[in-house]
Every structure is written in C-alpha cells, then in structure tokens.
Write an enzyme that holds these catalytic residues in place. Sequence first.
Site, PDB file in Angstrom:
ATOM      1  N   GLY A   1       0.842  -1.197   0.000  1.00  0.00           N
ATOM      2  CA  GLY A   1       0.000   0.000   0.000  1.00  0.00           C
ATOM      3  C   GLY A   1       0.869   1.234   0.000  1.00  0.00           C
ATOM      4  O   GLY A   1       1.953   1.248   0.586  1.00  0.00           O
ATOM      5  N   ALA A   2       0.419   2.264  -0.698  1.00  0.00           N
ATOM      6  CA  ALA A   2       1.170   3.523  -0.752  1.00  0.00           C
ATOM      7  C   ALA A   2       0.218   4.678  -0.506  1.00  0.00           C
ATOM      8  O   ALA A   2      -0.905   4.698  -1.017  1.00  0.00           O
ATOM      9  CB  ALA A   2       1.859   3.689  -2.103  1.00  0.00           C
ATOM     10  N   ALA A   3       0.659   5.631   0.310  1.00  0.00           N
ATOM     11  CA  ALA A   3      -0.127   6.819   0.600  1.00  0.00           C
ATOM     12  C   ALA A   3       0.720   8.054   0.293  1.00  0.00           C
ATOM     13  O   ALA A   3       1.838   7.941  -0.214  1.00  0.00           O
ATOM     14  CB  ALA A   3      -0.582   6.814   2.058  1.00  0.00           C
ATOM     15  N   SER A   4       0.181   9.222   0.605  1.00  0.00           N
ATOM     16  CA  SER A   4       0.878  10.463   0.239  1.00  0.00           C
ATOM     17  C   SER A   4       2.178  10.638   1.008  1.00  0.00           C
ATOM     18  O   SER A   4       3.149  11.172   0.471  1.00  0.00           O
ATOM     19  CB  SER A   4      -0.039  11.656   0.502  1.00  0.00           C
ATOM     20  OG  SER A   4      -0.486  11.656   1.850  1.00  0.00           O
ATOM     21  N   LEU A   5       2.224  10.186   2.262  1.00  0.00           N
ATOM     22  CA  LEU A   5       3.396  10.415   3.107  1.00  0.00           C
ATOM     23  C   LEU A   5       4.256   9.176   3.294  1.00  0.00           C
ATOM     24  O   LEU A   5       5.419   9.293   3.694  1.00  0.00           O
ATOM     25  CB  LEU A   5       2.962  10.926   4.489  1.00  0.00           C
ATOM     26  CG  LEU A   5       2.090  12.183   4.524  1.00  0.00           C
ATOM     27  CD1 LEU A   5       1.805  12.580   5.969  1.00  0.00           C
ATOM     28  CD2 LEU A   5       2.741  13.337   3.777  1.00  0.00           C
TER      29      LEU A   5
ATOM     30  N   GLN B   1       4.640   4.486   2.623  1.00  0.00           N
ATOM     31  CA  GLN B   1       4.195   3.249   1.997  1.00  0.00           C
ATOM     32  C   GLN B   1       4.467   2.107   2.963  1.00  0.00           C
ATOM     33  O   GLN B   1       5.271   2.240   3.893  1.00  0.00           O
ATOM     34  CB  GLN B   1       4.890   3.024   0.657  1.00  0.00           C
ATOM     35  CG  GLN B   1       6.411   2.940   0.722  1.00  0.00           C
ATOM     36  CD  GLN B   1       7.026   3.037  -0.673  1.00  0.00           C
ATOM     37  OE1 GLN B   1       6.682   3.908  -1.466  1.00  0.00           O
ATOM     38  NE2 GLN B   1       7.959   2.137  -0.961  1.00  0.00           N
ATOM     39  N   VAL B   2       3.775   0.978   2.743  1.00  0.00           N
ATOM     40  CA  VAL B   2       3.856  -0.145   3.681  1.00  0.00           C
ATOM     41  C   VAL B   2       4.357  -1.382   2.951  1.00  0.00           C
ATOM     42  O   VAL B   2       3.857  -1.729   1.873  1.00  0.00           O
ATOM     43  CB  VAL B   2       2.479  -0.423   4.327  1.00  0.00           C
ATOM     44  CG1 VAL B   2       2.560  -1.626   5.262  1.00  0.00           C
ATOM     45  CG2 VAL B   2       1.988   0.804   5.100  1.00  0.00           C
TER      46      VAL B   2
ATOM     47  N   LYS C   1       6.007   0.363   7.900  1.00  0.00           N
ATOM     48  CA  LYS C   1       5.598   1.640   7.300  1.00  0.00           C
ATOM     49  C   LYS C   1       6.835   2.524   7.194  1.00  0.00           C
ATOM     50  O   LYS C   1       7.500   2.810   8.192  1.00  0.00           O
ATOM     51  CB  LYS C   1       4.536   2.308   8.174  1.00  0.00           C
ATOM     52  CG  LYS C   1       4.016   3.618   7.619  1.00  0.00           C
ATOM     53  CD  LYS C   1       2.890   4.163   8.503  1.00  0.00           C
ATOM     54  CE  LYS C   1       2.361   5.498   7.980  1.00  0.00           C
ATOM     55  NZ  LYS C   1       1.233   6.004   8.788  1.00  0.00           N
TER      56      LYS C   1
ATOM     57  N   ASP D   1      -8.562  10.783  11.395  1.00  0.00           N
ATOM     58  CA  ASP D   1      -8.469  10.524   9.956  1.00  0.00           C
ATOM     59  C   ASP D   1      -9.043   9.149   9.611  1.00  0.00           C
ATOM     60  O   ASP D   1      -8.386   8.331   8.955  1.00  0.00           O
ATOM     61  CB  ASP D   1      -7.004  10.614   9.506  1.00  0.00           C
ATOM     62  CG  ASP D   1      -6.863  10.801   7.996  1.00  0.00           C
ATOM     63  OD1 ASP D   1      -7.856  11.211   7.358  1.00  0.00           O
ATOM     64  OD2 ASP D   1      -5.778  10.528   7.464  1.00  0.00           O
TER      65      ASP D   1
END
Length: 516
Positions: free
Chosen positions: A137-141, A143-144, A159, A292
């Site tokens: 998984g990847a997010a804005s800040l 990735q895992v 993370k 969030d």
Amino acid sequence: MLLSVGDDVRNGYDAIERTGRVAATLVLCINDYRTTLNQREKLEDAEEKEHVLKACHKRCAERTLKVLEKNGGIFIKLGQHLSAMNYLLPAEWTTTFIPLQDRCPVSSFESIEQMFRKDTGEELWDYFSEFSPEPIGAASLAQVHLATIKETGQKVAVKVQHPSLEQWSKLDMSLTSFTFSTLKRFFPEYDLEWLSSEIEVSLPIELDFRCEAENARRTKEYFARIPELPLVIPDVVWAKRRILVMAYETGRRLDDLEYLDSNGIDRDEVSATLARIFNEMIFGDGAPLHCDPHGGNIAIRKNPARRGANFDIILYDHGLYRDIPQSLRRSYAKMWLAIIDGDMERMKRYVTEVAGVGEDKFPLFASAITGRDFSVVSSSILKPKDASEQKAMSGALQDGLLADLVQMLGQVPRIILLILKTNDLTRSLDENLRTRQGPVRQFLILARYCTRTVFHEQLEEIRRRGSLYWPPNALRVLAAWLGLLRVEIKLEAFELWIGVKRMFGYKNSSVLGGMA
C-alpha cells in the site's frame, strides 16, 4: 566535493521548479476566476452564469491537479483532504481530486534501503529475513511493506516514510501557506488560511512515526478496558522517526459489501460498532481521538471466535490524533442532546460554548456539524435524509452560504475542525455500508454516550454540595440517574426490536420517537 556541489545545484533547480509550478498555476487560476466573475456579471441568463462558473472551476481544478501530482508528497496529502471537502468546495474541484486517493507515489526499494541504513545504523537485511520489494500500500506520506523479523519469525507491516519528504516538507508547507494567503488577498470572502494553519500544526506530528506509535499504544491500552468492542489496533514492535514496524493485521475494506454479505457480517451491526468506537473516542474520559478515519484506514475481517459480533474492526494510521478537553467534551455532549431533542434555545447556548459561534452563524454551524439541512435540524434530525434535502443543501451553498461557511470555519477552534472532519468521514463510512436502519440507531447510541457524559458531570456537581446520601443530594442523583436510564431503556428496546425483526427476516425501519 564535486558530487556534493552537483547535488546542491540539482536540489536548487528542483526547488525553483517546484516553486515555479505553484506560482504559475496560482497566477493562472486567479486571473481565470477574476475574468470569469467579471464576465458573469454581464450575463443575464441564470443557466449561462452557472455554466461559465462551473467551466472555470473545472479548468482551475485540472491545472491544480497537475501541480499536485508533479510536486507529490505533501501536495498529494493536501489534494486528498480537499477532495473530501464536498461540503465546502464546488463539485468540479472535489471530483477532479478524487484520483489522488489512489494515485500516490511509490518510493524505490533502493531509496528505502538507504533510508533504513541512515536511520537505524544497520542494513535492512540484518534485521529482516524477508522484505517485499513492492509495497502492499502507498499513501501520500508513506508506503507499507510486508516483512519477516529474522530473530523471531514474526510477520510484520513496515511503514516507511517517502525519503524525499524530509528534503521538501518545509518548502512545501511554505508554498501551501503562500497559496492560501494569496487567495485570501484576491478573494477575501473565501479565506482558507485556517486550512494551511492546521496543516502546519498537524503535519510535523504526522511525519514523526514515534508519535504515531505512541498514539497506537494509547488507543490499544484504552480499548483493552472495553473488550466488548471488537476493535483491533496492531501491536507496535518498534518505531523510529521515519520507520514504523507493527504486527501485520489484515482485513477487507468496509465498503466491500460482497465480502460482508457472503461472510454473514451484518452491515447494521458494523455501523453500530463504528458508532460506539468513535463516540467512545469523543466522549470517553481520557480517550484519544483518531482524526483521519477514512476508508483506507479501517478494515474488517470475520472472527467467528469473538463473542457478540462475528467480526473485527482494524484501525490503521494513528498519525493524526487529538485529545478533547473535558469541558469541551461536556458542552459538546449537551449540544448533541439539544439537537436530538430539537431544543433550539439549548442548541444555540451550547453551540456558542463549543465553537464560539454566534446566533447569526448558528444555522450554518448546526448544518455543518450534523450534515443535515437546518430545516431538518430544527424539526427532527431522526428523519432519514432524502434526495430533496441533499438538493436543498447544495442549492443553499450555491446561493451564497459558501462564503459564510468558509469564514465560519476560519473562526472555530482547531479541535472543532478536526471533530467536524471526523464526523464527515464516519458519516461517509456509514453511508457506504448502505444500512437498513436509518439514522435512529446511530442517534440513540450517540445519545447514550452524551447522557453518560452529562450524568458524570452532574455527579461531580452533586458531590461538591456534600454527601451523595444527604436527602436533597440523593434526590438529585436519582433524577440524574433516571435521565440516563431513560436513554438506556430506549436504546435497549430498539436493539431488541431490531433483533426480533432480523429473526423474522424483516428490514429495519426508523420508527422510534424523539429523545424527549
């Protein structure tokens, strides 16, 4: 030496390029809006006026999207936040930014190895026997990655922050602040500086994963005292500023309705469980609030071994948390009880206590906090929302209330902004479940937590008068307890009614009276 100079030159060029993109797009958008608004004043046809403004919204949103994607990092985070603000921004903006929810950057495995070496003083392979090169998984800040600890064999989720964030975070925050202050200068009625101020406060905390680890530990410890709530917080193994290692807990998205239905997981029970979890976070004494809770940060899995519910709710990403002061929590509880009871005078009083909002902005705040049209708030909020209500709310914003809403949100305390955000996100989660029960059960659960909060405050006040066994005080305790019992009985009766209907295969309906 030459290599260092070369890096400095390249970094300087990149900084100029990042700044130039933001500045150029800002100038283009401001000029586009000013030209469009002047053109719009000369038009007489209402439909044509709306068309030219929507076209301008779309052009500017598409220009901005390109900049956010190019600059990445914090700008992706900002775009994701804006895409969820459909109560505040035109649909052309929010829908254009939706791709940012899934279109996040992925840092190379080599850069992750280098950052691990720099932050821990060890090689990645000295600690892990397995480490997936591709993130799950990847997010804005961040990735895992999935990994296995060499010494124990434990499977973990690692993370890791995008390494480039450290280089650009200060510049990007300055550019964000500059953008909103410039927009305010040209369009003072649309002051969004409060948004950049909140980012400046929250982002440094979110970028320190040691804070996230502490939030996760606190939340796990708090909810361990309430085992009937099926909440799972992954165990923290260890944390550095840019690296967080946690136990691997996996599940499916809450909006995967096919998974829920095929595994016999009752959507109504999932909805009620979410209501209990987040009301506990808001009203529980000493509870931390996760600010969030969007769909990517919550998962569900079947757990037939659990007593009561046959599922687990897994909560991820503990970077953005707040603690609600006791005095605010109590006023907030009284405000919601007034809303549920439809008591306008009490509503106005506690809205002022909670958010400092005067009577002129009271209807606007009441709609923002409840997500309902004020005509519904002032009559019965227990009624299900229909299409006509949604249309009325959208029309009200287009008719000039948007500027008032922006100004009001700039005046309320920051903690209220985060509570509003949490409310919006949890409402969205509930809507995606497509439950059958309507809003009644949710409000009864909310009323239970609010009434308990007020009850404990009443007990404190009575104790200050003397012994609880002194006859006048005993009567006050009895009156307070009866108020709590009234809500408890009403919720238990509704839960029993739902159980009976489910047993006979009927759909739930919202047929319970008000709280009074």
